[in-house]
Design a protein around this motif. Structure first.
Motif, PDB file in Angstrom:
ATOM      1  N   ALA A 122       0.808  -1.216   0.000  1.00 57.54           N
ATOM      2  CA  ALA A 122       0.000   0.000   0.000  1.00 57.54           C
ATOM      3  C   ALA A 122       0.841   1.264   0.000  1.00 57.54           C
ATOM      4  N   SER A 123       2.079   1.175   0.483  1.00 59.88           N
ATOM      5  CA  SER A 123       2.931   2.359   0.585  1.00 59.88           C
ATOM      6  C   SER A 123       4.378   1.926   0.729  1.00 59.88           C
ATOM      7  N   GLN A 124       5.274   2.881   0.557  1.00 55.75           N
ATOM      8  CA  GLN A 124       6.689   2.612   0.767  1.00 55.75           C
ATOM      9  C   GLN A 124       6.950   2.226   2.234  1.00 55.75           C
ATOM     10  N   GLU A 125       6.232   2.870   3.141  1.00 50.89           N
ATOM     11  CA  GLU A 125       6.421   2.565   4.562  1.00 50.89           C
ATOM     12  C   GLU A 125       6.017   1.121   4.857  1.00 50.89           C
ATOM     13  N   GLU A 126       4.884   0.699   4.301  1.00 50.13           N
ATOM     14  CA  GLU A 126       4.474  -0.690   4.476  1.00 50.13           C
ATOM     15  C   GLU A 126       5.493  -1.627   3.835  1.00 50.13           C
ATOM     16  N   GLY A 127       6.005  -1.244   2.671  1.00 48.61           N
ATOM     17  CA  GLY A 127       6.981  -2.085   1.993  1.00 48.61           C
ATOM     18  C   GLY A 127       8.234  -2.299   2.816  1.00 48.61           C
ATOM     19  N   ALA A 128       8.770  -1.222   3.411  1.00 46.60           N
ATOM     20  CA  ALA A 128       9.967  -1.361   4.242  1.00 46.60           C
ATOM     21  C   ALA A 128       9.682  -2.219   5.464  1.00 46.60           C
ATOM     22  N   GLY A 239       1.983 -14.690   0.489  1.00 42.25           N
ATOM     23  CA  GLY A 239       1.551 -14.901   1.866  1.00 42.25           C
ATOM     24  C   GLY A 239       2.493 -14.258   2.865  1.00 42.25           C
ATOM     25  N   LEU A 240       3.789 -14.317   2.590  1.00 39.27           N
ATOM     26  CA  LEU A 240       4.766 -13.689   3.481  1.00 39.27           C
ATOM     27  C   LEU A 240       4.563 -12.179   3.539  1.00 39.27           C
ATOM     28  N   VAL A 241       4.345 -11.568   2.394  1.00 37.82           N
ATOM     29  CA  VAL A 241       4.167 -10.119   2.357  1.00 37.82           C
ATOM     30  C   VAL A 241       2.908  -9.718   3.112  1.00 37.82           C
ATOM     31  N   GLU A 242       1.807 -10.414   2.874  1.00 40.77           N
ATOM     32  CA  GLU A 242       0.559 -10.067   3.551  1.00 40.77           C
ATOM     33  C   GLU A 242       0.655 -10.323   5.047  1.00 40.77           C
ATOM     34  N   THR A 243       1.265 -11.429   5.442  1.00 41.10           N
ATOM     35  CA  THR A 243       1.444 -11.717   6.863  1.00 41.10           C
ATOM     36  C   THR A 243       2.269 -10.629   7.536  1.00 41.10           C
ATOM     37  N   GLU A 247       1.245  -7.967  10.513  1.00 42.94           N
ATOM     38  CA  GLU A 247       2.030  -7.855  11.745  1.00 42.94           C
ATOM     39  C   GLU A 247       2.432  -6.407  11.996  1.00 42.94           C
ATOM     40  N   TRP A 248       2.845  -5.706  10.947  1.00 43.15           N
ATOM     41  CA  TRP A 248       3.236  -4.302  11.084  1.00 43.15           C
ATOM     42  C   TRP A 248       2.061  -3.448  11.537  1.00 43.15           C
ATOM     43  N   ARG A 249       0.900  -3.669  10.907  1.00 45.63           N
ATOM     44  CA  ARG A 249      -0.279  -2.882  11.277  1.00 45.63           C
ATOM     45  C   ARG A 249      -0.716  -3.174  12.708  1.00 45.63           C
ATOM     46  N   ALA A 250      -0.449  -4.405  13.176  1.00 49.52           N
ATOM     47  CA  ALA A 250      -0.814  -4.780  14.546  1.00 49.52           C
ATOM     48  C   ALA A 250       0.239  -4.336  15.559  1.00 49.52           C
ATOM     49  N   GLY A 251       1.336  -3.750  15.081  1.00 47.33           N
ATOM     50  CA  GLY A 251       2.370  -3.265  15.980  1.00 47.33           C
ATOM     51  C   GLY A 251       3.346  -4.312  16.465  1.00 47.33           C
ATOM     52  N   ARG A 252       3.391  -5.472  15.779  1.00 44.25           N
ATOM     53  CA  ARG A 252       4.327  -6.520  16.176  1.00 44.25           C
ATOM     54  C   ARG A 252       5.714  -6.221  15.604  1.00 44.25           C
ATOM     55  N   PRO A 253       6.744  -6.222  16.428  1.00 45.97           N
ATOM     56  CA  PRO A 253       8.085  -5.877  15.934  1.00 45.97           C
ATOM     57  C   PRO A 253       8.683  -7.019  15.118  1.00 45.97           C
ATOM     58  N   PRO A 254       9.625  -6.702  14.235  1.00 47.45           N
ATOM     59  CA  PRO A 254      10.292  -7.765  13.468  1.00 47.45           C
ATOM     60  C   PRO A 254      11.316  -8.501  14.316  1.00 47.45           C
ATOM     61  N   ASP A 255      11.651  -9.702  13.877  1.00 47.01           N
ATOM     62  CA  ASP A 255      12.723 -10.478  14.495  1.00 47.01           C
ATOM     63  C   ASP A 255      14.043  -9.726  14.294  1.00 47.01           C
ATOM     64  N   PRO A 256      14.795  -9.450  15.375  1.00 46.36           N
ATOM     65  CA  PRO A 256      16.040  -8.682  15.225  1.00 46.36           C
ATOM     66  C   PRO A 256      17.238  -9.505  14.768  1.00 46.36           C
TER      67      PRO A 256
END
Length: 353
Positions: A122-128, A239-243, A247-256
């Motif tokens: 939907a956006s560059q921010e979502e993409g990153a 599926g990976l991109v949508e998942t 997760e991003w919209r729900a505020g879940r942080p990425p694996d560091p």
């Protein structure tokens, strides 16, 4: 989805530099594009919303290129590297000439065929945010698509030697966390300012923001020998991109997890394919390959329709039972010890329904 396909001589199985001849006859009317070497061409599907539509386009594009190639005395093989020794022929392009001048043998030897999956965001921010969250899950896609065991007439010992060759480019491989689209683009600008890359198209991250489409582009996979496997890889990538977006919209942080560990995960997937132990995307410790790829499917399952989920389960079971393209290639060679047989077997499977 973009697939790079090898053009081969029907008798010797050797890669044949006729890509430009095909393009001169038909231009881009059939959606073909030239690639770095004249022994390959790229096909691309239109954007698809359903797996059934994607599968039909993949098969139709492969069949169309096969027909065109035969008119110039070649066959089409979905091989990520040539099993028969080859001295590649650079396609006529000032950009490719500059790449050869700058990167020398890395450019001249780089005859490899990958599969790139674009998924709209939907956006560059979502993409990153997506790129940050899919990082641990990309190595299993290498294992599922592994289709390049041979290099210059020798068994490399790898299931995907293409991935090893590709990582000779200075920007290739996994990335650290970006945290924002601003940080992503700042890094790209910093890389370009070094004067090492010719242009933004040479930002070869395992997953990147497309510089000309509103997509995340996942670039780790070999071109798949079987059309069904290509569809599976594309479905899992979507599926990976949508998942990740959810997760991003729900505020879940990425694996560091560090890029260094991810590089080891990719190396193991490249080395063993589905025939060894891979690094588990959740624990980053060794686990059986079948367990790892089934975990990947479970990870994305909630984003799939019921029909797509059932299709993915069927295609994954089929792949685990049959084996990857690397295994098929090795079996074809083992029968008579003839590398031409490997190419001929690949030709037959490339356009199989």
């Amino acid at each position: 989805m973009e697939e790079e396909l090898l053009l081969v001589d029907p008798d010797s199985g050797a890669a044949k530099a006729v890509g430009e001849q095909v393009m001169e006859l038909y231009g881009e009317a059939d959606g073909f594009q030239t690639e770095l070497q004249a022994e390959q061409l790229e096909i691309a599907t239109r954007p698809c919303a359903q797996l059934e539509e994607l599968a039909e386009q993949v098969r139709a594009s492969r069949a169309a290129l096969s027909r065109r190639a035969r008119e110039v005395g070649a066959e089409v093989a979905a091989l990520a590297t040539s099993p028969v020794p080859v001295d590649p022929t650079l396609s006529r392009s000032r950009r490719y000439e500059r790449m050869a001048e700058t990167f020398g043998l890395t450019t001249r030897e780089q005859l490899s065929c990958g599969c790139h999956v674009h998924v709209e965001v939907a956006s560059q921010e979502e993409g990153a945010a997506v790129i940050d969250r899919i990082r641990p899950w990309l190595a299993p896609l290498i294992a599922l698509s592994a289709n390049s065991p041979y290099w210059q007439g020798r068994d490399s010992g790898y299931a995907s030697y293409r991935y090893q060759m590709w990582n000779r480019w200075p920007t290739a491989g996994p990335t650290e966390l970006f945290g924002s689209s601003k940080a992503y683009h700042s890094l790209v600008c910093e890389l370009l300012r070094t004067g090492t890359l010719l242009d933004e198209g040479m930002v070869y991250f395992d997953a990147r923001l497309s510089h000309h489409l509103p997509t995340v582009e996942i670039r780790v996979a070999d071109v798949c020998l079987e059309a069904d496997d290509a569809v599976l890889v594309a479905a899992l990538a979507r599926g990976l991109v949508e998942t990740a977006a959810r997760e991003w919209r729900a505020g879940r942080p990425p694996d560091p997890v560090s890029a260094q560990v991810l590089r080891l995960a990719a190396w193991r997937a490249s080395r063993f394919g589905l025939d060894g132990r891979l690094l588990h995307p959740l624990t980053h410790t060794p686990a059986p390959a079948a367990e790892v790829v089934r975990t990947l499917l479970r990870h994305v399952r909630r984003t799939l329709s019921q029909d797509d989920a059932m299709t993915c389960e069927r295609l994954l079971d089929q792949l685990l039972s049959r084996g990857t393209g690397a295994g098929v290639q090795r079996a074809a060679y083992a029968a008579r010890g003839c590398l031409a047989d490997v190419s001929r077997a690949a030709v037959a499977r490339t356009t199989a329904r």
